[in-house]
Design a protein around this motif. Sequence first.
Motif, PDB file in Angstrom:
ATOM      1  N   GLN A  40      -0.258   2.797  16.434  1.00 21.51           N
ATOM      2  CA  GLN A  40       0.341   3.875  15.645  1.00 21.51           C
ATOM      3  C   GLN A  40      -0.376   5.214  15.870  1.00 21.51           C
ATOM      4  N   GLN A  41      -1.365   5.211  16.754  1.00 23.72           N
ATOM      5  CA  GLN A  41      -2.159   6.421  17.043  1.00 23.72           C
ATOM      6  C   GLN A  41      -2.720   7.049  15.758  1.00 23.72           C
ATOM      7  N   VAL A  42      -3.305   6.188  14.932  1.00 24.43           N
ATOM      8  CA  VAL A  42      -3.956   6.654  13.707  1.00 24.43           C
ATOM      9  C   VAL A  42      -5.270   5.913  13.488  1.00 24.43           C
ATOM     10  N   ARG A  43      -6.114   6.571  12.692  1.00 24.71           N
ATOM     11  CA  ARG A  43      -7.299   5.942  12.137  1.00 24.71           C
ATOM     12  C   ARG A  43      -7.013   5.863  10.646  1.00 24.71           C
ATOM     13  N   VAL A  44      -7.270   4.711  10.048  1.00 25.72           N
ATOM     14  CA  VAL A  44      -6.891   4.562   8.641  1.00 25.72           C
ATOM     15  C   VAL A  44      -8.101   4.192   7.797  1.00 25.72           C
ATOM     16  N   ALA A  45      -8.126   4.697   6.561  1.00 25.71           N
ATOM     17  CA  ALA A  45      -9.165   4.322   5.595  1.00 25.71           C
ATOM     18  C   ALA A  45      -8.459   3.700   4.406  1.00 25.71           C
ATOM     19  N   PHE A  46      -8.988   2.563   3.944  1.00 24.40           N
ATOM     20  CA  PHE A  46      -8.384   1.874   2.799  1.00 24.40           C
ATOM     21  C   PHE A  46      -9.271   1.979   1.566  1.00 24.40           C
ATOM     22  N   PHE A  47      -8.611   2.253   0.443  1.00 28.34           N
ATOM     23  CA  PHE A  47      -9.258   2.236  -0.872  1.00 28.34           C
ATOM     24  C   PHE A  47      -8.443   1.302  -1.751  1.00 28.34           C
TER      25      PHE A  47
ATOM     26  N   GLU B 165     -12.302   1.877  -5.013  1.00 30.01           N
ATOM     27  CA  GLU B 165     -13.257   1.124  -4.184  1.00 30.01           C
ATOM     28  C   GLU B 165     -12.911   1.309  -2.708  1.00 30.01           C
ATOM     29  N   PHE B 166     -13.862   1.871  -1.946  1.00 31.66           N
ATOM     30  CA  PHE B 166     -13.654   2.051  -0.505  1.00 31.66           C
ATOM     31  C   PHE B 166     -13.734   0.694   0.179  1.00 31.66           C
ATOM     32  N   GLU B 167     -12.774   0.411   1.070  1.00 29.88           N
ATOM     33  CA  GLU B 167     -12.806  -0.875   1.779  1.00 29.88           C
ATOM     34  C   GLU B 167     -13.310  -0.739   3.209  1.00 29.88           C
TER      35      GLU B 167
ATOM     36  N   HIS C 151       0.829  -1.212   0.000  1.00 28.01           N
ATOM     37  CA  HIS C 151       0.000   0.000   0.000  1.00 28.01           C
ATOM     38  C   HIS C 151       0.857   1.254   0.000  1.00 28.01           C
ATOM     39  N   ILE C 152       0.201   2.371  -0.273  1.00 25.72           N
ATOM     40  CA  ILE C 152       0.843   3.686  -0.207  1.00 25.72           C
ATOM     41  C   ILE C 152       0.098   4.473   0.857  1.00 25.72           C
TER      42      ILE C 152
ATOM     43  N   ILE D 297      -4.592   2.223  -1.247  1.00 15.54           N
ATOM     44  CA  ILE D 297      -4.237   3.560  -0.795  1.00 15.54           C
ATOM     45  C   ILE D 297      -4.746   3.643   0.637  1.00 15.54           C
ATOM     46  N   GLU D 298      -3.863   4.033   1.559  1.00 14.83           N
ATOM     47  CA  GLU D 298      -4.205   4.097   2.982  1.00 14.83           C
ATOM     48  C   GLU D 298      -4.171   5.564   3.424  1.00 14.83           C
ATOM     49  N   LEU D 299      -5.320   6.106   3.791  1.00 18.18           N
ATOM     50  CA  LEU D 299      -5.352   7.460   4.341  1.00 18.18           C
ATOM     51  C   LEU D 299      -5.131   7.351   5.843  1.00 18.18           C
TER      52      LEU D 299
END
Length: 136
Positions: free
Chosen positions: A40-47, A30-32, A8-9, A54-56
């Motif tokens: 990692q103290q993050v919330r991530v969204a995958f597409f 496509e949203f996953e 992923h990026i 792609i990881e936001l």
Amino acid sequence: MSVKSLNHIGIAVRSIEDQQAFYGDTLGLEFENVEDVPSQQVRVAFFRAGDIRIELLEPTSADSPVAKFIEKRGEGLHHVAYTVDDIQARIAELRESGLRMIDETPRPGAHHMQIAFLHPKSSFGVLTELCEPAKH
Ligand code: CMX
């Protein structure tokens, strides 16, 4: 050391919500899912873009590495992640070749993967992540 594929990026964002329409609708990826990665103290969204994700990355605390990154450099490309087998052995190989690891032992990441980061000073300024997907 042999990497199996690009996994992923990672892109650092202030708000997943603000950027979701760009990736999902404008680019039509496509949203996953969205998930919390407390280690990692993050919330991530995958597409999904074909086989690559792609990881936001949205920081969940001011101490998050991603919060510090955004403060210093602004939103944008954050890291590149590769799929490997036997991540502990890959870390040992990298260390033996003199590279600096941020994680000397794997830690839990999103999608039940084991992850480890190389220090960007050892990878020519690109924060690089190794990922070992969970065995099913
Ligand atoms: N890409 C490239 N370089 C980076 C970087 C990034 N994402 N983040 C920081 N750097 C650079 C800094 O610009 C700095 O360079 P200079 O010394 O030339 O200015 C250097 O690395 C050290 O940075 P710093 O600000 O002194 O140190 P930080 O406390 O910000 O730590 C780092 C940097 C990379 C060690 C830290 O962000 C880290 O441990 N990252 C790994 C974990 C992570 O990023 N998790 C979030 C993703 C989680 C996930 O995918 O699930």
